[in-house]
Design a protein around this motif. Sequence first.
Motif, PDB file in Angstrom:
ATOM      1  N   UNK A 139       0.829  -1.211   0.000  1.00  0.00           N
ATOM      2  CA  UNK A 139       0.000   0.000   0.000  1.00  0.00           C
ATOM      3  C   UNK A 139       0.866   1.264   0.000  1.00  0.00           C
ATOM      4  N   UNK A 140       1.985   1.231   0.730  1.00  0.00           N
ATOM      5  CA  UNK A 140       2.900   2.383   0.762  1.00  0.00           C
ATOM      6  C   UNK A 140       3.466   2.650  -0.626  1.00  0.00           C
ATOM      7  N   UNK A 141       3.927   1.590  -1.296  1.00  0.00           N
ATOM      8  CA  UNK A 141       4.520   1.758  -2.631  1.00  0.00           C
ATOM      9  C   UNK A 141       3.483   2.256  -3.633  1.00  0.00           C
ATOM     10  N   UNK A 142       2.250   1.787  -3.521  1.00  0.00           N
ATOM     11  CA  UNK A 142       1.177   2.279  -4.402  1.00  0.00           C
ATOM     12  C   UNK A 142       0.954   3.771  -4.179  1.00  0.00           C
ATOM     13  N   UNK A 143       0.909   4.177  -2.897  1.00  0.00           N
ATOM     14  CA  UNK A 143       0.711   5.589  -2.573  1.00  0.00           C
ATOM     15  C   UNK A 143       1.868   6.457  -3.035  1.00  0.00           C
ATOM     16  N   UNK A 144       3.096   5.987  -2.832  1.00  0.00           N
ATOM     17  CA  UNK A 144       4.268   6.764  -3.241  1.00  0.00           C
ATOM     18  C   UNK A 144       4.382   6.849  -4.760  1.00  0.00           C
ATOM     19  N   UNK A 145       3.996   5.787  -5.459  1.00  0.00           N
ATOM     20  CA  UNK A 145       4.005   5.826  -6.928  1.00  0.00           C
ATOM     21  C   UNK A 145       2.982   6.823  -7.448  1.00  0.00           C
ATOM     22  N   UNK A 146       1.849   6.910  -6.761  1.00  0.00           N
ATOM     23  CA  UNK A 146       0.840   7.902  -7.132  1.00  0.00           C
ATOM     24  C   UNK A 146       1.356   9.318  -6.953  1.00  0.00           C
ATOM     25  N   UNK A 147       2.056   9.567  -5.855  1.00  0.00           N
ATOM     26  CA  UNK A 147       2.643  10.892  -5.603  1.00  0.00           C
ATOM     27  C   UNK A 147       3.710  11.221  -6.642  1.00  0.00           C
ATOM     28  N   UNK A 148       4.550  10.227  -6.949  1.00  0.00           N
ATOM     29  CA  UNK A 148       5.608  10.438  -7.945  1.00  0.00           C
ATOM     30  C   UNK A 148       5.032  10.720  -9.328  1.00  0.00           C
ATOM     31  N   UNK A 149       3.979   9.981  -9.672  1.00  0.00           N
ATOM     32  CA  UNK A 149       3.344  10.168 -10.979  1.00  0.00           C
ATOM     33  C   UNK A 149       2.805  11.588 -11.122  1.00  0.00           C
ATOM     34  N   UNK A 150       2.188  12.085 -10.037  1.00  0.00           N
ATOM     35  CA  UNK A 150       1.653  13.449 -10.056  1.00  0.00           C
ATOM     36  C   UNK A 150       2.751  14.492 -10.217  1.00  0.00           C
ATOM     37  N   UNK A 182       9.536  -1.725  -8.729  1.00  0.00           N
ATOM     38  CA  UNK A 182      10.158  -3.016  -8.412  1.00  0.00           C
ATOM     39  C   UNK A 182       9.853  -3.417  -6.967  1.00  0.00           C
ATOM     40  N   UNK A 183       9.900  -2.433  -6.047  1.00  0.00           N
ATOM     41  CA  UNK A 183       9.594  -2.710  -4.638  1.00  0.00           C
ATOM     42  C   UNK A 183       8.134  -3.138  -4.478  1.00  0.00           C
ATOM     43  N   UNK A 184       7.237  -2.543  -5.277  1.00  0.00           N
ATOM     44  CA  UNK A 184       5.816  -2.915  -5.239  1.00  0.00           C
ATOM     45  C   UNK A 184       5.625  -4.360  -5.700  1.00  0.00           C
ATOM     46  N   UNK A 185       6.313  -4.716  -6.787  1.00  0.00           N
ATOM     47  CA  UNK A 185       6.225  -6.091  -7.299  1.00  0.00           C
ATOM     48  C   UNK A 185       6.725  -7.079  -6.247  1.00  0.00           C
ATOM     49  N   UNK A 186       7.862  -6.746  -5.616  1.00  0.00           N
ATOM     50  CA  UNK A 186       8.437  -7.640  -4.596  1.00  0.00           C
ATOM     51  C   UNK A 186       7.502  -7.780  -3.398  1.00  0.00           C
ATOM     52  N   UNK A 187       6.928  -6.670  -2.939  1.00  0.00           N
ATOM     53  CA  UNK A 187       6.027  -6.724  -1.781  1.00  0.00           C
ATOM     54  C   UNK A 187       4.787  -7.558  -2.094  1.00  0.00           C
ATOM     55  N   UNK A 188       4.270  -7.433  -3.312  1.00  0.00           N
ATOM     56  CA  UNK A 188       3.099  -8.216  -3.714  1.00  0.00           C
ATOM     57  C   UNK A 188       3.432  -9.705  -3.744  1.00  0.00           C
ATOM     58  N   UNK A 189       4.619 -10.027  -4.269  1.00  0.00           N
ATOM     59  CA  UNK A 189       5.063 -11.430  -4.315  1.00  0.00           C
ATOM     60  C   UNK A 189       5.240 -11.975  -2.901  1.00  0.00           C
ATOM     61  N   UNK A 190       5.836 -11.159  -2.013  1.00  0.00           N
ATOM     62  CA  UNK A 190       6.065 -11.597  -0.633  1.00  0.00           C
ATOM     63  C   UNK A 190       4.748 -11.843   0.106  1.00  0.00           C
TER      64      UNK A 190
END
Length: 236
Positions: A139-150, A182-190
Motif C-alpha cells: 500500500x505504501x509503494x502504491x501511494x508513493x508511486x501515485x505521488x511520484x506520478x503526479x 520493483x519494490x511494489x512487485x516484490x512486496x506483492x510477491x512476498x
Amino acid sequence: MSTLDATRAELGLLVLYLNKAEARDKICRAIQYGSKFLSNGEPGTAQNVDKTTSLARKVFRLFKFVNDLHALISPTPQGTPLPLILLGKSKNGLLSTFLFLDQIVWLGRTGIYKNKERTELIGRISMYCWLGSTICTTLIELGELGRLSGSMKKLEKELKSSNKYDNEQYQAKLKKSNERTLALIKASIDTVVAVGLLQLAPTKVTPRVTGAFGFVSSLISCYQLLPPAPAKSKSL
C-alpha cells in the motif's frame, strides 16, 4: 582501463556485495525457496536443504529488529501524507515484531528454548506480522508511486519546450519510480509467499507456488542490493 584492471574492479564489487550480511541472507533465501519449489513439500534432500537454510538464515537476522524499531520512533519526512505515515509506522512495528519473535523461534528450533508448542505458536504469530508488513509495504509503494506520478506530470508540463529526459530532476524521479515499481512487485510477491507459509490457501498456494514466488522475490532482493556500477572513464 586494461582487462586486468576491469576484472579487478568487478571482483572488488563482488567482494563488496558479499561482505553485506543482508546480501548473504538473500542468497540463502534464494536457495531456501528454490529448494522448497523442488521439494513441493515432500520429504527428501530438497526439503532438508529448505529447512536447514531457513534455520541458518535466522542467525543473519539476530537483533535486526532494532533497525525497524529505530525507524518506528524516527520522524518522517515533511510533506508525507498522514495515511502513508500510519502505514509506514505500522510496517515498521509489524516487521520489528516479526524479527524479534523470529529470534525466539530460532531458540526453539535449536533446542535452547524447550517449549515446542509455544515455539510453533510464536512462529505462526511472527508470520502473521510479516504478512501484515508486506501488505503495508504494498500500500505504501502504491501511494508513493501515485505521488511520484503526479509530480512527474507536473514537471513534464514545465518542460514542454525541452526534452524531459535531458532534465536531471526528471531523470531522478523516473529512476525513483522504477525503484518503487520493483519494490511494489516484490512486496506483492512476498504477500503470496506469506499466505503460502501460513497455509491460508493450501489448494491454490501450494509449497511449489510458495517456493517459486519466494525464489523470484529473493532474486529481486539480490538485485536491489547490488552496488552501483563504477563510472566508466572516457578515453581521450
